[in-house]
Design a protein around this motif. Structure first.
Motif, PDB file in Angstrom:
ATOM      1  N   ASP A 198       8.609 -40.949 -61.867  1.00 36.84           N
ATOM      2  CA  ASP A 198       7.824 -40.822 -63.091  1.00 36.84           C
ATOM      3  C   ASP A 198       8.784 -40.552 -64.234  1.00 36.84           C
ATOM      4  N   ASN A 199       8.385 -40.931 -65.424  1.00 38.02           N
ATOM      5  CA  ASN A 199       9.217 -40.711 -66.595  1.00 38.02           C
ATOM      6  C   ASN A 199       8.346 -40.202 -67.751  1.00 38.02           C
ATOM      7  N   PRO A 200       8.473 -38.909 -68.086  1.00 40.38           N
ATOM      8  CA  PRO A 200       9.359 -37.929 -67.449  1.00 40.38           C
ATOM      9  C   PRO A 200       8.684 -37.291 -66.242  1.00 40.38           C
ATOM     10  N   PRO A 201       9.465 -36.800 -65.278  1.00 42.49           N
ATOM     11  CA  PRO A 201       8.864 -36.048 -64.174  1.00 42.49           C
ATOM     12  C   PRO A 201       8.318 -34.724 -64.693  1.00 42.49           C
ATOM     13  N   THR A 202       7.185 -34.318 -64.153  1.00 46.71           N
ATOM     14  CA  THR A 202       6.505 -33.132 -64.695  1.00 46.71           C
ATOM     15  C   THR A 202       6.719 -31.881 -63.864  1.00 46.71           C
ATOM     16  N   ASN A 203       7.374 -31.992 -62.711  1.00 47.40           N
ATOM     17  CA  ASN A 203       7.514 -30.812 -61.858  1.00 47.40           C
ATOM     18  C   ASN A 203       8.939 -30.262 -61.814  1.00 47.40           C
ATOM     19  N   VAL A 204       9.774 -30.671 -62.759  1.00 50.46           N
ATOM     20  CA  VAL A 204      11.138 -30.147 -62.802  1.00 50.46           C
ATOM     21  C   VAL A 204      11.186 -29.007 -63.821  1.00 50.46           C
ATOM     22  N   PRO A 205      12.097 -28.051 -63.621  1.00 46.61           N
ATOM     23  CA  PRO A 205      13.146 -28.030 -62.597  1.00 46.61           C
ATOM     24  C   PRO A 205      12.623 -27.564 -61.242  1.00 46.61           C
ATOM     25  N   VAL A 206      13.262 -28.085 -60.196  1.00 48.35           N
ATOM     26  CA  VAL A 206      12.972 -27.690 -58.827  1.00 48.35           C
ATOM     27  C   VAL A 206      14.309 -27.349 -58.168  1.00 48.35           C
ATOM     28  N   THR A 207      14.324 -26.202 -57.487  1.00 49.57           N
ATOM     29  CA  THR A 207      15.549 -25.785 -56.793  1.00 49.57           C
ATOM     30  C   THR A 207      15.281 -25.754 -55.295  1.00 49.57           C
ATOM     31  N   LEU A 208      16.158 -26.414 -54.542  1.00 46.76           N
ATOM     32  CA  LEU A 208      16.114 -26.383 -53.091  1.00 46.76           C
ATOM     33  C   LEU A 208      17.111 -25.337 -52.601  1.00 46.76           C
ATOM     34  N   THR A 209      16.638 -24.401 -51.781  1.00 50.25           N
ATOM     35  CA  THR A 209      17.509 -23.362 -51.228  1.00 50.25           C
ATOM     36  C   THR A 209      17.544 -23.526 -49.717  1.00 50.25           C
ATOM     37  N   PHE A 210      18.721 -23.774 -49.186  1.00 49.77           N
ATOM     38  CA  PHE A 210      18.862 -24.063 -47.756  1.00 49.77           C
ATOM     39  C   PHE A 210      18.937 -22.758 -46.974  1.00 49.77           C
ATOM     40  N   THR A 211      18.122 -22.677 -45.944  1.00 45.85           N
ATOM     41  CA  THR A 211      18.086 -21.500 -45.079  1.00 45.85           C
ATOM     42  C   THR A 211      18.915 -21.699 -43.832  1.00 45.85           C
ATOM     43  N   GLY A 212      19.504 -22.849 -43.703  1.00 47.22           N
ATOM     44  CA  GLY A 212      20.332 -23.197 -42.555  1.00 47.22           C
ATOM     45  C   GLY A 212      20.698 -24.663 -42.639  1.00 47.22           C
ATOM     46  N   PRO A 213      21.338 -25.206 -41.626  1.00 48.99           N
ATOM     47  CA  PRO A 213      21.790 -26.608 -41.678  1.00 48.99           C
ATOM     48  C   PRO A 213      20.656 -27.609 -41.600  1.00 48.99           C
ATOM     49  N   ASN A 214      19.455 -27.185 -41.196  1.00 47.83           N
ATOM     50  CA  ASN A 214      18.363 -28.145 -41.010  1.00 47.83           C
ATOM     51  C   ASN A 214      17.072 -27.734 -41.690  1.00 47.83           C
ATOM     52  N   SER A 215      17.099 -26.809 -42.628  1.00 48.52           N
ATOM     53  CA  SER A 215      15.868 -26.361 -43.281  1.00 48.52           C
ATOM     54  C   SER A 215      16.151 -25.894 -44.694  1.00 48.52           C
ATOM     55  N   TYR A 216      15.103 -25.928 -45.516  1.00 49.38           N
ATOM     56  CA  TYR A 216      15.230 -25.489 -46.901  1.00 49.38           C
ATOM     57  C   TYR A 216      13.864 -25.059 -47.429  1.00 49.38           C
ATOM     58  N   THR A 217      13.903 -24.330 -48.525  1.00 52.61           N
ATOM     59  CA  THR A 217      12.681 -23.959 -49.248  1.00 52.61           C
ATOM     60  C   THR A 217      12.749 -24.585 -50.635  1.00 52.61           C
ATOM     61  N   ARG A 218      11.575 -24.648 -51.279  1.00 49.91           N
ATOM     62  CA  ARG A 218      11.482 -25.240 -52.621  1.00 49.91           C
ATOM     63  C   ARG A 218      10.955 -24.182 -53.583  1.00 49.91           C
ATOM     64  N   SER A 219      11.394 -24.309 -54.807  1.00 52.42           N
ATOM     65  CA  SER A 219      10.950 -23.340 -55.818  1.00 52.42           C
ATOM     66  C   SER A 219       9.539 -23.644 -56.317  1.00 52.42           C
ATOM     67  N   ASP A 220       9.050 -24.901 -56.082  1.00 56.28           N
ATOM     68  CA  ASP A 220       7.737 -25.280 -56.614  1.00 56.28           C
ATOM     69  C   ASP A 220       6.638 -25.234 -55.568  1.00 56.28           C
ATOM     70  N   VAL A 221       6.984 -25.178 -54.276  1.00 57.46           N
ATOM     71  CA  VAL A 221       5.999 -25.218 -53.205  1.00 57.46           C
ATOM     72  C   VAL A 221       6.393 -24.182 -52.156  1.00 57.46           C
ATOM     73  N   ALA A 222       5.405 -23.430 -51.677  1.00 57.93           N
ATOM     74  CA  ALA A 222       5.677 -22.433 -50.657  1.00 57.93           C
ATOM     75  C   ALA A 222       5.913 -23.098 -49.306  1.00 57.93           C
ATOM     76  N   GLY A 223       6.737 -22.484 -48.461  1.00 58.81           N
ATOM     77  CA  GLY A 223       6.957 -22.997 -47.123  1.00 58.81           C
ATOM     78  C   GLY A 223       8.403 -23.367 -46.881  1.00 58.81           C
ATOM     79  N   THR A 224       8.692 -23.635 -45.625  1.00 65.35           N
ATOM     80  CA  THR A 224      10.026 -24.070 -45.208  1.00 65.35           C
ATOM     81  C   THR A 224       9.934 -25.504 -44.698  1.00 65.35           C
ATOM     82  N   PHE A 225      10.879 -26.324 -45.090  1.00 69.10           N
ATOM     83  CA  PHE A 225      10.826 -27.756 -44.793  1.00 69.10           C
ATOM     84  C   PHE A 225      12.086 -28.188 -44.040  1.00 69.10           C
TER      85      PHE A 225
END
Length: 648
Positions: free
Chosen positions: A467-494
């Motif tokens: 989308d231009n412009p994207p409406t959900n930025v800024p978004v920060t991904l925080t890695f909890t390990g080598p195979n998972s991360y969390t997002r600043s805009d959505v709850a949960g671990t991915f």
């Protein structure tokens, strides 16, 4: 007197035989002439006590050498060959429109997309941007040129069809005239050979245009039928043929129609059989239509993909991009227009088209058939596949990347039909939309930033705006390990999988929205990655130096778009499909022409004039004529002797 009478009859018979042989020789090069011969019969003998005494010879008839079966087969195969050769010739012209090499449309598409590489390397270089715009304009020009060539081919075919229809009507009138003349002399007990030859030749000429079936009548006339069972000529009556549009009023297609008692009866193209008209109709309604759809699909897919991608970028002034090509336009022809009121749809529904997914386009027209106000089936005309729909449940209905919306929902009546032609005119007016290099939107509206304290091997492969412009930025991904991360805009671990795209929304939407991010490497716990808008005032990023969207435009080269093939291979697929049709048509034309030639030789072997044979007959009949004359001379001598004896 008996020998004199026999001599005179023999003289007359042999004279007729000589004259017939001479006539054969004279007409050796006359088209449609059938070799003739004199059929003689013995005059019944006179009974005497000593047996029957012969009384000479009579001319029974002048017979033409004619084999109905061979003539019918030769005419039929010649008609089939005429259709095949005509279609093959037109397909060669169609193939010539879609040329390859450096001057082909495919090369211009590749050059256009490759030109973005220089812009990606130097996004502020106006010269590189100008080259891109030049390539875009060249691509549009070649698309238009191909479309114009198809239009010219269409015009030529229409003119040819009109001329050949006039020829059919003229030949039909001449056959009816000969029917009348033959019927007049049919009662004298002798066949009018020359008239029959003339009519047979006209029938053969007629079959070069349209395949016919001939049925003889008791009065000597012949009925000519086309399209399976429609009478073109019955006795002395002619039902003229004409060209009409199909039931949808499609201006790009024609049908052959026969007019009987003021009523126009369209003929099924599949029942026409052979003939040049059949070959032209098949080419126009099938081959040329597919050529238009293939070009239209290519044009619509490439231009729409380019337009959509450019809109996802920012130009040198930081403004969202616009169309690089003129916006897509669809063609939709329905039975409401321009068909006369007698066969209008009875409902009030209308349909409109939109683009859902350019990668799923199929080069075809579609026929929509309603069985109720909202439901029915959609037939893909290219292969006959049917898909059920119900606008009452889903509106729009999406098929092959095309979104079909019913207006006045529920207003359709059972039996209403619509013809959708999404691609037939897509390339007609295609053009580049703008000319200033600054307006080329090569900057991406989103950027990815690695965390400054990252300790893992995380790397960015690519980030694409949805989308231009994207409406959900800024978004920060925080890695909890080598195979998972969390997002600043959505709850949960991915779950993180290297090389697998992370979508801007979680869960991902259809179609994709916001942005798509691809990372690789192995992060450590605590590593971060941020997605920001390039216009974020907290960033020290110059939008002019960003070329993310230029890279995305260049990457369109490899997008699976045309039946699974990449965009740059779409034109090669088009050429391949036209080439396969042309090759198949050439083979069919070669085979049918060979068969027709062999059967014509067989027919000519029966009906044609052999000069050596006729010369031998001339000598034979000459000797018989001289012998007959000698017989009369002897009879005269006998008579003179008798008179002299009586005088004593």
């Amino acid at each position: 007197m008996g020998i004199l009478s026999i001599g005179v009859q023999a003289l007359q018979a042999n004279q007729a035989a000589l004259q017939t042989a001479g006539n054969n020789i004279a007409n050796v090069n006359t088209v449609g002439y059938s070799r003739q011969r004199v059929i003689l019969e013995t005059v019944p003998g006179q009974f005497t006590g000593g047996g029957y005494i012969g009384k000479g010879v009579n001319i029974q008839t002048i017979q033409r050498n004619f084999d109905a079966f061979l003539t019918r087969q030769a005419t039929l195969t010649a008609s089939t060959a005429a259709a095949d050769v005509t279609r093959a010739d037109k397909l060669k012209q169609l193939e010539g429109i879609f040329g390859g090499g450096a001057n082909g449309l495919g090369a211009s598409i590749s050059d256009m997309l490759n030109a973005f590489s220089d812009v990606a390397s130097a996004p502020t270089d106006l010269t590189a941007r100008t080259v891109v715009l030049t390539r875009i304009d060249e691509t549009a020009a070649r698309m238009r040129a191909a479309s114009q060539s198809l239009d010219e081919l269409q015009t030529g075919i229409t003119q040819e069809l009109s001329q050949k229809v006039d020829a059919v009507n003229s030949l039909a009138r001449n056959i009816a005239r000969l029917n009348q003349e033959i019927a007049k002399v049919n009662g004298n007990g002798q066949p009018p050979n020359d008239l029959l030859d003339q009519r047979d030749q006209l029938v053969r000429e007629l079959n070069q245009y349209v395949q016919t079936t001939s049925i003889p009548a008791d009065d000597g006339t012949v009925g000519i039928f086309i399209g399976g069972s429609q009478a073109l000529v019955l006795g002395t009556n002619v039902s003229p043929v004409s060209l009409v549009k199909d039931e949808f009023g499609d201006t790009l297609k024609n049908k052959l129609s026969i007019n009987r008692n003021g009523v126009s009866i369209p003929l099924d193209e599949n029942n026409l059989g052979g003939g040049e008209i059949s070959g032209l109709l098949r080419f126009q309604n099938t081959d040329l239509n597919e050529g238009r759809n293939l070009l239209g699909r290519l044009t619509l897919a490439v231009s729409t993909a380019m337009n959509n991608q450019n809109k996802l970028g920012l130009d040198l002034d930081g403004n969202p991009g616009g169309n690089v090509f003129t916006a897509a336009s669809f063609g939709a022809v329905n039975i409401l227009q321009p068909v006369p009121p007698a066969i209008l749809n009875t409902g009030t529904s209308n349909l409109s088209l939109g683009i859902s997914d350019v990668t799923k386009f199929v080069a075809s027209d579609y026929e929509v058939n309603f069985t109720s106000g909202t439901a029915g089936s959609i037939t893909r005309r290219s292969d006959g596949v049917k898909t059920a729909f119900d606008f009452g449940t889903t509106n729009p209905v999406v098929i092959d990347g095309i979104a079909i919306t019913e207006g006045n929902l529920g207003g359709a009546a059972a039996g209403d039909r619509f013809l959708l032609k999404p691609f037939s005119t897509s390339a007609t007016n295609i053009a580049s939309q703008f000319s200033t290099p600054r307006a080329l939107a090569v900057a991406s509206p989103v950027v990815g930033l690695m965390g400054s304290t990252n300790t893992g091997s995380l790397q960015q492969v690519g980030i694409v705006a949805r989308d231009n412009p994207p409406t959900n930025v800024p978004v920060t991904l925080t890695f909890t390990g080598p195979n998972s991360y969390t997002r600043s805009d959505v709850a949960g671990t991915f779950t993180y999988t290297p090389g697998q795209a992370i979508q801007g929304t979680e869960p991902a939407t259809t179609p994709l929205s916001q942005w798509s991010l691809t990372l690789q490497g192995t992060p450590k716990a605590g590593d971060t990655f941020a997605v920001r808008a390039i216009t974020d005032p907290t960033l020290s990023v110059d939008v002019k130096l960003n070329a993310g969207n230029a890279t995305a435009m260049m990457n369109l080269r490899d997008v699976a778009m045309f039946d699974g093939a990449a965009m740059t291979d779409g034109y090669a697929g088009l050429i391949s499909q036209i080439g396969i049709r042309t090759q198949s048509a050439n083979y069919a034309a070669t085979v049918s022409t060979s068969i027709a030639g062999n059967l014509e030789k067989d027919r000519a072997g029966v009906s044609g004039v052999n000069l050596d044979e006729e010369a031998a007959k001339l000598l034979q009949y000459q000797q018989a004529y001289q012998a007959s004359a000698k017989m009369i001379q002897i009879a005269q001598n006998i008579f003179d002797t008798l008179i002299q004896g009586l005088g004593r």
